[in-house]
Design an enzyme around this catalytic site. Sequence first.
Site, PDB file in Angstrom:
ATOM      1  CB  SER A  60     -15.699  -3.036 -13.517  1.00 52.09           C
ATOM      2  OG  SER A  60     -15.495  -3.225 -12.115  1.00 52.09           O
ATOM      3  CG  ASP A 104      -6.881   8.382  -6.971  1.00 47.08           C
ATOM      4  OD1 ASP A 104      -7.112   7.702  -7.988  1.00 47.08           O
ATOM      5  OD2 ASP A 104      -7.603   9.340  -6.618  1.00 47.08           O
ATOM      6  N   GLY A 164     -15.977   5.386 -15.038  1.00 52.53           N
ATOM      7  CA  GLY A 164     -14.735   4.630 -14.844  1.00 52.53           C
ATOM      8  C   GLY A 164     -14.813   3.540 -13.804  1.00 52.53           C
ATOM      9  CG  HIS A 172     -14.028   1.430  -1.703  1.00 47.97           C
ATOM     10  ND1 HIS A 172     -13.922   0.861  -2.957  1.00 47.97           N
ATOM     11  CD2 HIS A 172     -15.264   1.089  -1.266  1.00 47.97           C
ATOM     12  CE1 HIS A 172     -15.037   0.193  -3.240  1.00 47.97           C
ATOM     13  NE2 HIS A 172     -15.867   0.327  -2.230  1.00 47.97           N
ATOM     14  NE  ARG A 202      -3.122   0.425  -4.852  1.00 48.18           N
ATOM     15  CZ  ARG A 202      -4.357   0.205  -4.359  1.00 48.18           C
ATOM     16  NH1 ARG A 202      -4.560  -0.762  -3.482  1.00 48.18           N
ATOM     17  NH2 ARG A 202      -5.358   0.941  -4.750  1.00 48.18           N
ATOM     18  CG  ASN A 246     -16.551   2.028 -17.661  1.00 48.31           C
ATOM     19  OD1 ASN A 246     -15.945   2.510 -16.697  1.00 48.31           O
ATOM     20  ND2 ASN A 246     -16.380   0.767 -18.060  1.00 48.31           N
ATOM     21  CE1 TYR A 258      -3.534  -2.794   0.773  1.00 49.07           C
ATOM     22  CE2 TYR A 258      -4.467  -0.754  -0.074  1.00 49.07           C
ATOM     23  CZ  TYR A 258      -4.574  -2.111   0.177  1.00 49.07           C
ATOM     24  OH  TYR A 258      -5.719  -2.776  -0.186  1.00 49.07           O
ATOM     25  CB  CYS A 307      -3.251   4.021  15.672  1.00 47.95           C
ATOM     26  SG  CYS A 307      -2.674   3.018  17.036  1.00 47.95           S
TER      27      CYS A 307
HETATM   28  P1  OAD Z   1     -12.096  -1.724 -12.107  1.00 46.41           P
HETATM   29  O1  OAD Z   1     -10.682  -1.935 -12.493  1.00 46.41           O
HETATM   30  O2  OAD Z   1     -12.915  -2.898 -11.658  1.00 46.41           O
HETATM   31  O3  OAD Z   1     -12.892  -1.056 -13.341  1.00 46.41           O
HETATM   32  C1  OAD Z   1     -12.339   0.069 -13.991  1.00 46.41           C
HETATM   33  C2  OAD Z   1     -13.273   0.416 -15.142  1.00 46.41           C
HETATM   34  O4  OAD Z   1     -12.789   1.606 -15.749  1.00 46.41           O
HETATM   35  C3  OAD Z   1     -13.305  -0.661 -16.230  1.00 46.41           C
HETATM   36  O5  OAD Z   1     -14.665  -0.960 -16.532  1.00 46.41           O
HETATM   37  C4  OAD Z   1     -12.610  -0.010 -17.434  1.00 46.41           C
HETATM   38  O6  OAD Z   1     -13.253  -0.346 -18.660  1.00 46.41           O
HETATM   39  C5  OAD Z   1     -12.819   1.467 -17.156  1.00 46.41           C
HETATM   40  N1  OAD Z   1     -11.763   2.343 -17.677  1.00 46.41           N
HETATM   41  C6  OAD Z   1     -10.439   2.106 -17.742  1.00 46.41           C
HETATM   42  N2  OAD Z   1      -9.801   3.199 -18.229  1.00 46.41           N
HETATM   43  C7  OAD Z   1     -10.760   4.146 -18.440  1.00 46.41           C
HETATM   44  C8  OAD Z   1     -10.753   5.481 -18.905  1.00 46.41           C
HETATM   45  N3  OAD Z   1      -9.617   6.095 -19.269  1.00 46.41           N
HETATM   46  N4  OAD Z   1     -11.938   6.157 -18.986  1.00 46.41           N
HETATM   47  C9  OAD Z   1     -13.096   5.559 -18.625  1.00 46.41           C
HETATM   48  N5  OAD Z   1     -13.180   4.283 -18.162  1.00 46.41           N
HETATM   49  C10 OAD Z   1     -12.022   3.596 -18.080  1.00 46.41           C
HETATM   50  O7  OAD Z   1     -12.117  -0.587 -10.973  1.00 46.41           O
HETATM   51  P2  OAD Z   1     -13.326  -0.200 -10.042  1.00 46.41           P
HETATM   52  O8  OAD Z   1     -14.627  -0.372 -10.722  1.00 46.41           O
HETATM   53  O9  OAD Z   1     -13.023   1.138  -9.475  1.00 46.41           O
HETATM   54  O10 OAD Z   1     -11.959  -1.998  -4.096  1.00 46.41           O
HETATM   55  O11 OAD Z   1     -13.204  -1.284  -8.851  1.00 46.41           O
HETATM   56  C11 OAD Z   1     -14.079  -1.159  -7.734  1.00 46.41           C
HETATM   57  C12 OAD Z   1     -13.344  -1.622  -6.514  1.00 46.41           C
HETATM   58  O12 OAD Z   1     -12.783  -2.939  -6.741  1.00 46.41           O
HETATM   59  C13 OAD Z   1     -12.149  -0.762  -6.130  1.00 46.41           C
HETATM   60  O13 OAD Z   1     -12.529   0.341  -5.353  1.00 46.41           O
HETATM   61  C14 OAD Z   1     -11.295  -1.739  -5.351  1.00 46.41           C
HETATM   62  C15 OAD Z   1     -11.406  -2.943  -6.289  1.00 46.41           C
HETATM   63  O14 OAD Z   1     -11.108  -4.137  -5.670  1.00 46.41           O
HETATM   64  C16 OAD Z   1     -11.174  -2.371  -3.029  1.00 46.41           C
HETATM   65  O15 OAD Z   1      -9.960  -2.461  -3.118  1.00 46.41           O
HETATM   66  C17 OAD Z   1     -11.941  -2.619  -1.766  1.00 46.41           C
END
Ligand code: OAD
Length: 261
Positions: free
Chosen positions: A203, A116, A201, A131, A78, A227, A75, A139
Amino acid sequence: MTEPEQKLSLDVAAVAKKLATARCVAVVTGAGVSAESGIRTFRDTMEGLWKEFDAKKLATPEAFDADPATVSRWYDHRRLGCLAAEPNPGHLALAAIERNITSRGGEFHLFTQNVDRLHQRAMTSNVIELHGNIMEWRCTQTGELILLPPEAMTVYPAPSPFSSGSLLRPNVVWFGEALPEEALIRAYEVFPRADFVMTVGTSATVYPAAGLIELCDRLDATRVEVNKDATPASRHVDYSFRGASGDLLPRLVRAAWPPNG
Ligand code: OAD
């Protein structure tokens, strides 16, 4: 102009018209909105984090208990990546939407799954972190929060200065953990009454964030997805824009509030 480009222009114009007169805008963002800042998404084809790292070994309370040093190191790596990144035009466009909506007396609520803090650095003010965030560490004994300096943590696990020997952990939500209650209460209050909701952005696979767009139940509401790929949310929206948020969101802002008035 090709037929798809014509349809895109018409859809952008239609959505911009709704956005310009919206009174309550609710947005939910995911990792895709930060992809153009160089921050990796989770599930994207090859470069997704979960393609390379095992979430169960890095993003759960059990993983931290078993190996706090490895989880802290991952982390912190990141965290430094996020600090080195800059907000992209998609973040800046969302901040512009907030300014335009609120300056006309409307409400703007940005719920993000991202940790971020790039929305805040893009000067969006009403950001609700579903999140948590990777900049604060807390702590494990007292729950107190600290912002770490912008250099790598030197000791893993870093002992908390707040109590003897307890560990610091990233102030993010891990799998199996509850989301911040206040963030959820706010989301469940805002989305049902919003007249313009947008998912950007993400999934749309991790609940409860993935289900927020479905909470919008005003008949006169406009539901939008921006997306790169289709998602389970795509069937719940009126307009589903396929493409990069860094391109589409600025285009939407220019159409809603033309620079020359
Ligand atoms: P994902 O990686 O699951 O999905 C990212 C989405 O963004 C995908 O559908 C891509 O098609 C799309 N994408 C990528 N680049 C893009 C761009 N330039 N413009 C528009 N869309 C774009 O990420 P999240 O949906 O954020 O949780 O994932 C949800 C959660 O799952 C996160 O918060 C994290 C992860 O595990 C935890 O860690 C608890």
